[in-house]
Each structure stands twice: as C-alpha cells, then as structure tokens.
Design an enzyme around this catalytic site. Structure first.
Site, PDB file in Angstrom:
ATOM      1  N   GLY A 235       0.841  -1.197   0.000  1.00  0.00           N
ATOM      2  CA  GLY A 235       0.000   0.000   0.000  1.00  0.00           C
ATOM      3  C   GLY A 235       0.870   1.238   0.000  1.00  0.00           C
TER       4      GLY A 235
ATOM      5  N   CYS B  10       5.308  -6.139   1.530  1.00  0.00           N
ATOM      6  CA  CYS B  10       5.693  -4.722   1.571  1.00  0.00           C
ATOM      7  C   CYS B  10       4.968  -4.024   2.726  1.00  0.00           C
ATOM      8  CB  CYS B  10       5.428  -4.088   0.207  1.00  0.00           C
ATOM      9  SG  CYS B  10       6.269  -2.513   0.013  1.00  0.00           S
ATOM     10  N   TYR B  11       4.052  -3.091   2.455  1.00  0.00           N
ATOM     11  CA  TYR B  11       3.314  -2.440   3.542  1.00  0.00           C
ATOM     12  C   TYR B  11       2.668  -3.499   4.448  1.00  0.00           C
ATOM     13  CZ  TYR B  11      -0.258   0.472   5.808  1.00  0.00           C
ATOM     14  OH  TYR B  11      -1.051   1.110   6.721  1.00  0.00           O
TER      15      TYR B  11
ATOM     16  N   HIS C 158       7.928  -7.604  -3.882  1.00  0.00           N
ATOM     17  CA  HIS C 158       6.610  -7.956  -4.431  1.00  0.00           C
ATOM     18  C   HIS C 158       6.682  -9.245  -5.257  1.00  0.00           C
ATOM     19  CE1 HIS C 158       4.369  -4.257  -3.414  1.00  0.00           C
ATOM     20  NE2 HIS C 158       5.596  -3.741  -3.367  1.00  0.00           N
TER      21      HIS C 158
ATOM     22  N   GLU D  45       4.265 -10.807  -6.539  1.00  0.00           N
ATOM     23  CA  GLU D  45       3.157 -10.897  -7.510  1.00  0.00           C
ATOM     24  C   GLU D  45       3.501 -10.307  -8.873  1.00  0.00           C
ATOM     25  OE1 GLU D  45       3.435  -8.941  -4.943  1.00  0.00           O
ATOM     26  OE2 GLU D  45       2.411  -7.019  -5.170  1.00  0.00           O
TER      27      GLU D  45
ATOM     28  N   SER E  26     -20.386  -5.683 -28.208  1.00  0.00           N
ATOM     29  CA  SER E  26     -19.508  -4.892 -29.071  1.00  0.00           C
ATOM     30  C   SER E  26     -18.840  -5.772 -30.122  1.00  0.00           C
ATOM     31  CB  SER E  26     -18.427  -4.222 -28.228  1.00  0.00           C
ATOM     32  OG  SER E  26     -17.515  -5.217 -27.786  1.00  0.00           O
ATOM     33  N   GLY E  27     -18.935  -7.094 -29.921  1.00  0.00           N
ATOM     34  CA  GLY E  27     -18.212  -7.983 -30.834  1.00  0.00           C
ATOM     35  C   GLY E  27     -16.884  -8.411 -30.238  1.00  0.00           C
ATOM     36  N   GLY E  28     -16.489  -7.777 -29.134  1.00  0.00           N
ATOM     37  CA  GLY E  28     -15.218  -8.113 -28.482  1.00  0.00           C
ATOM     38  C   GLY E  28     -15.398  -9.224 -27.449  1.00  0.00           C
ATOM     39  N   VAL E  29     -14.267  -9.608 -26.853  1.00  0.00           N
ATOM     40  CA  VAL E  29     -14.264 -10.731 -25.917  1.00  0.00           C
ATOM     41  C   VAL E  29     -15.106 -10.442 -24.675  1.00  0.00           C
ATOM     42  CG1 VAL E  29     -12.766 -12.278 -24.601  1.00  0.00           C
ATOM     43  CG2 VAL E  29     -11.878 -11.137 -26.608  1.00  0.00           C
ATOM     44  N   ASP E  30     -14.876  -9.269 -24.078  1.00  0.00           N
ATOM     45  CA  ASP E  30     -15.479  -9.012 -22.770  1.00  0.00           C
ATOM     46  C   ASP E  30     -17.007  -9.029 -22.820  1.00  0.00           C
ATOM     47  OD1 ASP E  30     -12.840  -8.646 -22.283  1.00  0.00           O
ATOM     48  OD2 ASP E  30     -12.939  -6.465 -22.143  1.00  0.00           O
ATOM     49  N   SER E  31     -17.576  -8.272 -23.762  1.00  0.00           N
ATOM     50  CA  SER E  31     -19.036  -8.226 -23.793  1.00  0.00           C
ATOM     51  C   SER E  31     -19.610  -9.576 -24.211  1.00  0.00           C
ATOM     52  CB  SER E  31     -19.535  -7.099 -24.697  1.00  0.00           C
ATOM     53  OG  SER E  31     -19.205  -7.337 -26.039  1.00  0.00           O
ATOM     54  N   SER E  32     -18.877 -10.330 -25.030  1.00  0.00           N
ATOM     55  CA  SER E  32     -19.376 -11.657 -25.421  1.00  0.00           C
ATOM     56  C   SER E  32     -19.389 -12.605 -24.233  1.00  0.00           C
ATOM     57  CB  SER E  32     -18.492 -12.266 -26.514  1.00  0.00           C
ATOM     58  OG  SER E  32     -18.435 -11.409 -27.611  1.00  0.00           O
TER      59      SER E  32
ATOM     60  N   LYS F 160      -7.823  -9.978 -18.013  1.00  0.00           N
ATOM     61  CA  LYS F 160      -8.192 -10.433 -19.357  1.00  0.00           C
ATOM     62  C   LYS F 160      -7.964 -11.931 -19.566  1.00  0.00           C
ATOM     63  CE  LYS F 160      -9.348  -8.721 -23.476  1.00  0.00           C
ATOM     64  NZ  LYS F 160     -10.309  -7.647 -23.707  1.00  0.00           N
TER      65      LYS F 160
END
Ligand code: XMP
Length: 531
Positions: free
Chosen positions: A73, A100-101, A187, A189, A241-247, A387
């Site tokens: 943080g 870390c924090y 870190h 990660e 939209s035709g993209g991955v996320d909205s599909s 993603k």
C-alpha cells in the site's frame, strides 16, 4: 478508507463462498498490484478474493480461509490515517503473508519497528536466501526481486527470524519462529520478481496446505448463482460490441437467465470489414435470445462529417452511442439491469475505487461507456478479473477460440484510424486494407503473436507510378504491437517477407492506395492508436 469502499464489498460475493472451497483472502491496503496477488493465487487453483483491509476478525472466522495475504500500500504504517487491520486478526490461527506495507503492518503489530529507509528502494535487486524454509522450496539461493518501498522493518522482534536479505534490506523475507506468519519486503506478484509465482505457490500450498482444487468453472457457477439471485424475474440488457469481454458477459448471462436477456448491438458505421455480420452470426450460433441490431451508421457518419480532432471524434461517438443505445433500451419492456464487461484493470485505472487506499494512476478511455442516467442497475460480473481469466471463462462457456483471441478494438472504432475526414469512401479503403492485414497475419501464424494490429489511413496523398501513369493516392500505415498490458508496447518485428506480402496485396487490390508504411514506434513515446 471508510465504510464506502464499494469495490471490496459489493463485488466480492463472499457470502456465496461454499464452506468446502479452499479460500485465500487478500487484504487490500491499497497497492496497485493487490488484485495481481489474487490472480497469482487463483493461478494455483485456489479461490482468492480481495477484501477490505479492515474486514473484521469475526467475519474472517466465518469465512474460514486457509490463508491471508496483506497487500502492499502507498501509506506509511506509522502515518496518521494509515489503513490498519482488525487487531484480532492476529489472534486467529491462520497462516499469513504480509507483502511490503502488509509485512510492515504484520511485523509492527508483533513488536518490530518500522522506519524510513536511508533511501527509497525501487526496482530490481538481488535477494539472497540464508535460511532454508518450505516457503523457499524450489527456489535458488539467489534471485532477482522487485522492490518498491521507502519504509522498512527494523529491529526485528525476537519472535521472528530473517530468511533473506538484499544489500540494503536485511529483512527482505522474515518468518515467525512458531507461527505460520511470513513477511516479504519485495513484491512476489509482479513478473519482475523472478520466480515470484513459485513463492506464492509455496505459501499457498506448503504453508497454507491448499490442494488447489478450484477451477474457473467454480467461478462461473458462483457468478451464475449470484446473477440469478440478484435479477429474479427482471430483464437484463447487455450491450454487445463484438469483443471478448461483452461476449463473455452475454454468454454468462445467457447461461444464468436465458430468455430474460436482451442484447443490443449498435452498428456505428465504424466497424471492421464484415464485423456486423459476424457478430450477428456468432450471436445466433451461441444464444437463442433477443438480439437488437441497430444500424445507426448514417447518423454517426453525419455527426462526424468534417470533424478531424481525435478527442472531438471520441466525444461525438460517445454521445451518439448513448443516445442510440438509450432509445433502443427504452423499447425493451421491463428492463431493470444493464450488464457490462468492466474488467479489473478498468476499475483500477479509472480510479473507480478512489475512496479506497489505492492511488489512481491514470483515467482510461475504456471506461464510462454508458452513464448512470440510463437508470439501470449495473451488473459487472467480470469486475474482479484480468483479461486472461476472462478468456479462460469464455472458453469454458463454449465461445469460439477465434473470438476469444480477438485483438482489442477501440470503442470509437475506425474513426480514430481514419485520420482526417471520415467519409464512406475513405472508410471503405481502410476496411479493405485492414482486412488484408489481418488475413495475412493469420495465414502467417502471426495474429496470436501480436497483441494488436491494424491499418490506419493517413490524411495525406503521395505520388506513385502505375503502368505509365503518375498516381496521387492514399497512404496506409500498418501498426502491429506486442504488449503485456497496453500501457506500454513495442512495435512487432514482423518478418520482412510478411510485410512485403501485406504491402503488395494492399497496393494491388485496394483501389486508391499507392503506398504502405510500417509504424516502428514504441509506446511511450507514441500511443498504440494514432489518434
Ligand atoms: P493507446 O492508443 O492509448 O491505446 O496506446 C491503448 C489501448 O486502448 C485502446 N483505445 C481505446 N479503447 N476507447 C476504447 O474503448 C478509446 O477511445 C480508445 N483509445 C485507445 C487501444 O486500441 C489500445 O488497445
């Protein structure tokens, strides 16, 4: 941070965590990489969610996690309003890792000091492990780690031992002598920490004893249950939209509520070649539900006539889209919810969690598609995901690979790739050139090796020769980039033969183009799009 941190309360359906599922909680102290920790743990097939940093010990007991990770943080642990956990957490017998924090919080509560370091340490450094421990299983004695801190632990309490050190930080990794409590000043990660994933895997599997039985399908089941509970018998609208996320959002909702879903697809006249048809087809192949295709291309092109300024284009497109979408949505009776494919990086980049401890890095253009005034309650089932997790979810939901691996396409579409006047003629040239580029990349096996590739039509004409005649025609620029996160990018080193076939095919078959150039700029200082 007060009670109003919506991200870590609303989006985390902890009530629905089945008691028999292995769970690791990441306490969010405001680090930009807190969600990345959760993602790395999920990569170990252990369910992991981000929660508020001050989640009560009582609630933690009910959730019964196998382990707790305190994120980093931006604050100083000794600062006046620094985020602190419920102290009763330290009395629970649950393995903990502070990063870390988070390490500083942990060590300070258990009797060590935290002091400002001699100088801020930022970047890669070498770390030497001097005490063997299960935590370091399968790791070399020396490795590169990523540091980003000003303060550090000092005067380590005698209940702890140091496990690893760097040249400036004697307590790069520490461990409690009797209890499963660990701290890392660096870190694990981030990918800059060599073998950081292994370190988190060791914590989760060896220290917390997780077996790794969780799968993305459990997340799908969880989301479906929570969508059903929330939606009841109401109707949900989803913008495609035709993209991955909205599909993926549409596929998830379709599985959850089937016929209660209505999808709206707005053809703004700025789509790639054949895109409107392919969205329609893809939709019909996968969902037997209500689809509204609105052809608003004429309206968009009229509004954009004569507009050259990129930000003005974006504003006009954004506003027109909302008007068109609103009108169509109003025609759908009983619609109460609107589903959106907001991902975790959108949430963090837009500062949507600004009342949390994280500092906002940048306001991003992907967010804010549809405003609250539309009057719908939002459903954002991908809000905690990255993603690659969304892609996994899409594959699991049966969406075709071709769709899952599509390059991102900006909301304003070809408008920001048609430099200068946006006219149907120039858009047609751009579409043809772009289709050739994508086809050539796919045929050569390069489509998946680059993260984004597209053609741009420039606002100049240049001289050429064709047969015996002189031509004065359009220039097409080709852009192809490799990137991890689209915040920085390198231009792709496409083979010369491939560039040659792209160029030859474009100049031979796209009327009105006599020159093709390849963009060899990285981001920064350039951006990926030209506008
Ligand atoms: P830049 O050009 O900023 O792009 O390097 C980074 C990523 O964002 C996409 N992009 C947009 N996406 N609306 C969007 O939805 C926009 O206005 C927009 N501008 C850029 C770009 O395609 C790349 O993936």
């Amino acid at each position: 941070m007060g009670a109003q941190d919506s991200r870590t309360t609303d989006s985390v359906q902890l009530d629905s965590v089945p008691v028999d599922e292995e769970l690791v909680l990441v306490f969010d102290f405001g680090s930009q990489t807190a969600q990345l920790i959760a993602r790395r743990v999920r990569e170990q097939n252990v369910f992991c969610q981000l929660v508020r940093h001050d989640l009560s010990a009582e609630r933690v007991k009910e959730l019964n996690p196998k382990g707790i990770i305190f994120s980093g943080g931006p604050a100083s642990v000794y600062g006046p309003n620094s985020p602190q956990p419920d102290p009763a957490i330290f009395d629970l017998d649950i393995p903990m890792l502070g990063i870390c924090y988070g390490m500083q919080v942990l060590c300070r509560y258990l009797g060590s000091d935290v002091i400002p370091g001699d100088s801020r340490e930022y970047g890669r450094t070498s770390c030497r492990i001097h005490e063997p421990d299960d935590f370091f299983a399968k790791l070399p004695a020396e490795m590169t780690v990523w540091m980003s801190h000003g303060d550090q632990v000092d005067n380590l309490n005698s209940q702890f031992i140091s496990l690893a050190a760097t040249s400036t930080c004697p307590f790069a990794a520490v461990k409690h002598r009797q209890r499963p409590l660990y701290g890392l000043q660096f870190h694990p990660e981030v990918t800059h920490t060599q073998l950081g994933g292994q370190l988190l895997s060791n914590f989760v599997r060896k220290i917390c004893g997780c077996k790794g039985t969780w799968r993305i399908s459990s997340l799908i089941d969880r989301e479906i249950t929570s969508i059903r509970e929330r939606v009841g018998s109401s109707r949900v609208i989803c913008g495609l939209s035709g993209g991955v996320d909205s599909s993926v959002v549409a596929a998830l909702l379709y599985r959850a509520i089937g016929p209660q879903l209505s999808c709206i697809f707005v053809d703004n006249g700025l789509l790639r070649k054949g895109e409107s048809d392919s969205v329609r087809k893809q939709f019909q192949d996968h969902f037997q539900t209500d689809l509204h295709v609105v052809d608003a291309s004429e309206l968009f092109l009229t509004e954009l006539a004569g507009v050259n300024d990129p930000q003005k284009k974006r504003k006009i497109i954004g506003k027109t889209f909302i008007d068109v979408f609103r009108k169509e949505a109003e025609s759908i009776e009983d619609a109460r919810f609107l589903a959106q494919g907001t991902l975790y990086p959108d949430v963090i980049e837009s500062g949507a969690n600004a009342d949390g401890p994280a500092e906002t890095i940048k306001a991003h253009h992907n967010v804010g598609g549809l405003p609250e005034e539309l009057g719908f309650e939002l459903i954002e089932p991908l809000r905690d995901l990255f993603k690659d997790e969304v892609r996994k979810m899409g594959l699991e939901l049966g969406l075709p690979e071709q769709l899952i691996w599509r390059h991102p396409f900006p909301g304003p579409g070809l408008a920001v790739r048609c430099l200068g006047d946006i006219t149907p003629e120039r858009l047609k040239i751009l579409r043809e050139a772009d289709a050739i580029l994508l086809d050539e990349l796919s045929k050569a096996g390069w489509y998946r090796k680059v993260q984004q590739a597209f053609a741009v039509i420039l606002p100049v004409q240049t001289v050429g020769v064709m047969g015996d005649g002189r031509t004065y025609e359009q220039v097409i620029a080709i852009r192809a980039v490799t990137t991890d996160d689209f915040m920085t990018a390198d231009w792709s080193q496409l083979p010369h033969e491939l560039l040659q076939s792209i160029s030859t095919r474009i100049t031979n078959s796209v009327r009105g183009v006599n020159r093709v150039v390849y963009d060899i700029s990285s981001k920064p200082p350039s951006t990926i799009e030209w506008e």
